[in-house]
Design a protein around this motif. Structure first.
Motif, PDB file in Angstrom:
ATOM      1  N   GLN A 158       0.842  -1.194   0.000  1.00 47.37           N
ATOM      2  CA  GLN A 158       0.000   0.000   0.000  1.00 47.37           C
ATOM      3  C   GLN A 158       0.877   1.244   0.000  1.00 47.37           C
ATOM      4  OE1 GLN A 158      -3.422   0.157   2.607  1.00 47.37           O
ATOM      5  NE2 GLN A 158      -3.201   2.353   2.925  1.00 47.37           N
ATOM      6  N   SER A 178      -4.485   6.954  -1.718  1.00 55.64           N
ATOM      7  CA  SER A 178      -3.777   5.698  -1.501  1.00 55.64           C
ATOM      8  C   SER A 178      -4.090   4.705  -2.613  1.00 55.64           C
ATOM      9  CB  SER A 178      -4.153   5.089  -0.148  1.00 55.64           C
ATOM     10  OG  SER A 178      -5.540   4.783  -0.112  1.00 55.64           O
ATOM     11  N   THR A 179      -3.203   3.747  -2.785  1.00 51.56           N
ATOM     12  CA  THR A 179      -3.423   2.641  -3.716  1.00 51.56           C
ATOM     13  C   THR A 179      -2.977   1.356  -3.041  1.00 51.56           C
ATOM     14  OG1 THR A 179      -1.225   2.899  -4.726  1.00 51.56           O
ATOM     15  CG2 THR A 179      -3.062   4.060  -5.762  1.00 51.56           C
ATOM     16  N   TYR A 181      -1.810  -2.697  -3.950  1.00 54.09           N
ATOM     17  CA  TYR A 181      -1.402  -3.705  -4.933  1.00 54.09           C
ATOM     18  C   TYR A 181      -1.360  -5.059  -4.239  1.00 54.09           C
ATOM     19  CZ  TYR A 181       1.712  -6.562  -7.815  1.00 54.09           C
ATOM     20  OH  TYR A 181       2.262  -7.582  -8.554  1.00 54.09           O
ATOM     21  N   LEU A 212      -3.135  -3.865  -9.217  1.00 54.72           N
ATOM     22  CA  LEU A 212      -3.779  -2.915  -8.321  1.00 54.72           C
ATOM     23  C   LEU A 212      -5.195  -3.402  -8.007  1.00 54.72           C
ATOM     24  CD1 LEU A 212      -2.732   0.540  -9.834  1.00 54.72           C
ATOM     25  CD2 LEU A 212      -1.853  -0.538  -7.749  1.00 54.72           C
ATOM     26  N   SER A 214      -7.221  -1.562  -5.579  1.00 52.44           N
ATOM     27  CA  SER A 214      -8.081  -0.436  -5.228  1.00 52.44           C
ATOM     28  C   SER A 214      -7.283   0.860  -5.168  1.00 52.44           C
ATOM     29  CB  SER A 214      -8.775  -0.666  -3.880  1.00 52.44           C
ATOM     30  OG  SER A 214      -7.833  -0.670  -2.829  1.00 52.44           O
ATOM     31  N   ALA A 215      -8.010   1.962  -5.254  1.00 51.44           N
ATOM     32  CA  ALA A 215      -7.454   3.296  -5.039  1.00 51.44           C
ATOM     33  C   ALA A 215      -8.457   4.065  -4.195  1.00 51.44           C
ATOM     34  CB  ALA A 215      -7.196   4.011  -6.362  1.00 51.44           C
ATOM     35  N   ASN A 238     -13.291   4.383  -1.602  1.00 50.07           N
ATOM     36  CA  ASN A 238     -12.385   3.467  -2.293  1.00 50.07           C
ATOM     37  C   ASN A 238     -13.043   2.939  -3.556  1.00 50.07           C
ATOM     38  OD1 ASN A 238      -9.739   2.589  -0.776  1.00 50.07           O
ATOM     39  ND2 ASN A 238     -11.279   2.970   0.807  1.00 50.07           N
TER      40      ASN A 238
END
Length: 266
Positions: A158, A178-179, A181, A212, A214-215, A238
């Protein structure tokens, strides 16, 4: 302090990020104590269109030498110059149930089986770029051979960036992006549907690849009460991405969460 939902151990999308303004600065020369209590609303699982109340409790005890014990686990941290810090810890992974329950989960997931909490190793790091805080977190959970497709080894990364905005109503407002992976094991565990799960649940098979998942973007308002204590309120949205968003268990790709609470340090 990295707080964790002690009442609701949810999937990757959680209110945990709302309460983490920054990685705690190690204090190797003295003992430190911190507690957080709060409550909020969050999806029943990552991808659910149902929401549930989320009581939260977080704590941390730090010892001379950089050692700490808290909601994130047992570990050690140190400063990296005047602007950075790093922490390594052993704790517990998230969990998910396939029925409505106090500890989260949803009846919609009937037949998917439970994802149990297991050992987790993590490393968190942060660096201040002026008033902006850049943070990264890497977490690894080993394989649980007794859980089949719900016990694969998982790796999650993250990245987040937090920027202070302005003062308002006696407190300070900040924004965070934020992202997340995940490797193939992480994606299969939380968003995949194996042949056996498909037969039990009726969901179509789904084998996601690493990528990925989520963001997110959020706002947090913190109002100091004293040198040691403060109130906080946070909201976050999100968006599931890629193979995670395409999972048949996902009812809603964009999800919201909110919480408020009280934090005290001494």
């Amino acid at each position: 302090m990295n707080s964790i939902c002690l009442i609701l151990a949810m999937a990757p999308v959680s209110l945990m990020t709302l309460t983490s303004a920054e990685a705690a600065t190690p204090t190797p020369d003295r003992w430190g104590f911190e507690v957080m209590v709060g409550a909020g609303v969050a999806p029943r699982y990552s991808g659910s269109d149902e929401y549930t109340a989320v009581p939260q409790l977080g704590f941390e005890v730090s010892a001379p030498g950089g050692w700490f014990l808290g909601s994130s686990g047992l570990g050690w941290g140190t400063s990296l110059g005047e602007r950075g810090s790093v922490r390594a810890y052993l704790g517990g992974s998230g969990s998910r149930r396939d029925k409505d329950a106090l500890l989260g989960g949803s009846d919609y997931l009937r037949g998917m089986g439970e994802i149990h909490t297991r050992a987790l190793a993590g490393v968190d790091g942060s660096v201040s770029l002026g008033p902006t805080l850049l943070s990264a977190s890497v977490q690894y959970a080993p394989k649980d051979t007794d859980r089949g497709d719900n016990g694969l080894a998982t790796r999650q990364v993250q990245l987040s960036l937090e920027v202070p905005l302005f003062d308002v109503a006696g407190g300070s407002l900040s924004a965070r992006v934020s992202t997340v992976y995940g490797d193939a094991g992480y994606m299969q565990t939380w968003y995949g549907v194996s042949a056996a799960q498909s037969a039990r649940s009726g969901f179509a098979r789904h084998t996601p690849s690493a990528g990925l998942s989520s963001a997110g973007v959020g706002l947090k308002w913190v109002r100091p009460i004293s040198v040691s204590s403060s109130w906080f309120v946070g909201v976050e949205g999100n968006r599931l991405l890629g193979d995670a968003a395409d999972s048949p268990i996902v009812q809603r790709k964009t999800q919201l969460g909110a919480m408020g609470g009280y934090q005290y340090r001494w």
